[in-house]
Design a protein around this motif. Structure first.
Motif, PDB file in Angstrom:
ATOM      1  N   ASN A 256      31.366  44.673  30.647  1.00 16.96           N
ATOM      2  CA  ASN A 256      32.136  45.145  31.796  1.00 16.96           C
ATOM      3  C   ASN A 256      31.165  45.888  32.711  1.00 16.96           C
ATOM      4  O   ASN A 256      30.851  47.053  32.485  1.00 16.96           O
TER       5      ASN A 256
ATOM      6  N   THR B 278      42.093  47.973  36.867  1.00 19.10           N
ATOM      7  CA  THR B 278      41.207  46.941  36.324  1.00 19.10           C
ATOM      8  C   THR B 278      41.675  45.573  36.798  1.00 19.10           C
ATOM      9  O   THR B 278      42.868  45.263  36.759  1.00 19.10           O
TER      10      THR B 278
ATOM     11  N   ALA C 113      34.900  34.578  35.147  1.00 22.64           N
ATOM     12  CA  ALA C 113      35.442  35.781  35.781  1.00 22.64           C
ATOM     13  C   ALA C 113      34.632  37.008  35.370  1.00 22.64           C
ATOM     14  O   ALA C 113      33.995  37.034  34.323  1.00 22.64           O
TER      15      ALA C 113
ATOM     16  N   THR D 135      34.952  41.394  35.231  1.00 21.99           N
ATOM     17  CA  THR D 135      35.917  42.493  35.213  1.00 21.99           C
ATOM     18  C   THR D 135      35.410  43.621  36.113  1.00 21.99           C
ATOM     19  O   THR D 135      34.258  44.056  36.004  1.00 21.99           O
TER      20      THR D 135
ATOM     21  N   SER E 161      40.396  41.166  37.037  1.00 20.63           N
ATOM     22  CA  SER E 161      39.469  40.100  36.648  1.00 20.63           C
ATOM     23  C   SER E 161      39.291  39.172  37.844  1.00 20.63           C
ATOM     24  O   SER E 161      40.261  38.564  38.316  1.00 20.63           O
TER      25      SER E 161
ATOM     26  N   THR F  41      37.058  35.994  39.836  1.00 20.73           N
ATOM     27  CA  THR F  41      36.120  34.875  39.704  1.00 20.73           C
ATOM     28  C   THR F  41      35.079  34.863  40.821  1.00 20.73           C
ATOM     29  O   THR F  41      34.045  34.210  40.682  1.00 20.73           O
TER      30      THR F  41
END
Length: 343
Positions: A130, A80, A63, A65, A82, A84
């Motif tokens: 990130n 925010t 994943a 972010t 996450s 994939t």
């Protein structure tokens, strides 16, 4: 009622597990999206769009972010998530306004928009913790660095230059993360009220100055045009007077030639014509002298004036009469001289 045999149950379980494995092993990736696959915790490959097969429970997607801003009222709130699936399309990040101090010590609030695209998904996942946050922080720091070198007036005049400079400064760092910075746009520049009022007054003064300069230039052009017109008019009048004098002199010359050709080209006749012309000019000048001066001029020899007038009358007749009268005058003059000699 017969019971289900253990063999059938086992077969059904095997089929169910097989279906589950196949379902887990088939991954459909949509267009413009990719997936980073890890096998037992290490990078394995990147799944492109279409149908892909992975090993269930062994191959797992990694994943990434992402931070996105959503405007709620007058403020932006970060969200925010996450994900994939990594979107390879161009993404816009509209980050909130940042206070920046210019070279002339004016604090402005600048709101910008950043357009970027993930080129290398592997680097975007493994080279930075990130990715979206790193790009945002890099954009803010670069914006402060670039704007901090400029004055406020230059900032308003050179937005395109500011955008290009920020983009060039971000490209090298963002390329290490597998990200391409497409462009940077400075959307809004908010200033303090006192600075905005001063700029308004400055703008009004500048417009007034331009209007004054334009008016002065118009008056200057009008004065030049008027002077040129007067000069051309004077030149034309002078040329007209010159041509008129030339034509008048030519006319008088032709008149004299005609008179001389009519009465003869002797010296006495020439003197007679010259006397006629002088007497004519004298008579024409008398009214002017009386009008313009304070004194009236009376000819001293009135007989000479009367003689001139008689000569004018003779000259006004035909050339033959003029010759006859001139001969008579000469005969009379000769007789008077003879009588004087006899006495």
């Amino acid at each position: 009622m017969e019971l289900i045999s253990p063999g059938l149950i086992a077969a059904l379980m095997i089929v169910a597990i097989g279906v589950l494995i196949v379902a887990k092993g088939l991954v459909i990736v949509r267009q413009s999206e990719v997936m980073v696959i890890e096998r037992l915790g290490s990078f394995n490959r990147v799944l492109e769009s279409g149908i892909n097969i992975i090993v269930p429970f062994i191959d797992q997607p990694r994943a990434i972010t992402m931070i996105r801003y959503r405007k709620m009222g007058d403020e932006y709130h970060p969200i925010t998530s996450s994900e994939t699936r990594i979107d390879r399309r161009e993404t816009v990040m509209d980050f909130p306004g940042q206070p920046v101090v210019t070279t002339d010590n004016v604090t402005v609030n600048i709101n910008g928009a950043l357009y970027y695209q993930v080129i290398d998904p592997k680097r975007a996942v493994y080279e930075v913790e990130n990715m979206s946050q790193a790009v945002e922080v890099l954009a803010k720091t670069t914006l402060r660095s670039v704007v901090g070198k400029m004055e406020l007036d230059k900032l308003f005049e050179s937005r395109a230059e500011v955008n290009n400079e920020i983009q060039a400064a971000m490209e090298e760092a963002a390329s290490k993360w597998g990200v391409k910075i497409s462009r940077v746009e400075v959307q809004d520049i908010a200033m303090p009220e006192e600075v905005e009022s001063a700029m308004r007054l400055q703008m009004a003064a500048e417009r007034k100055r331009r209007a004054t300069v334009t008016e002065a230039e118009g008056e200057k052009a009008a004065a030049i045009a008027m002077a040129q017109g007067q000069r051309e008019s004077a030149i034309l009048n002078a040329q007209g007077d010159k041509e008129s004098a030339i034509l008048r002199a030519q006319g008088e010359q032709e008149s004299i030639k005609l008179v001389l050709s009519a009465i003869g080209d002797s010296e006495e006749n020439k003197r007679t014509v010259v006397g006629y012309l002088l007497g004519q000019s004298y008579i024409k000048a008398l009214p002017t002298m009386a009008q313009e001066g304070e004194r009236v001029f009376v000819p001293y020899e009135s007989s000479a004036l009367l003689g001139s007038m008689g000569m004018f009358r003779e000259m006004a007749g035909s050339p033959e009469e003029a010759l006859t009268k001139a001969g008579e005058r000469r005969g009379l003059a000769g007789g008077m001289l003879g009588a004087s000699a006899g006495e």
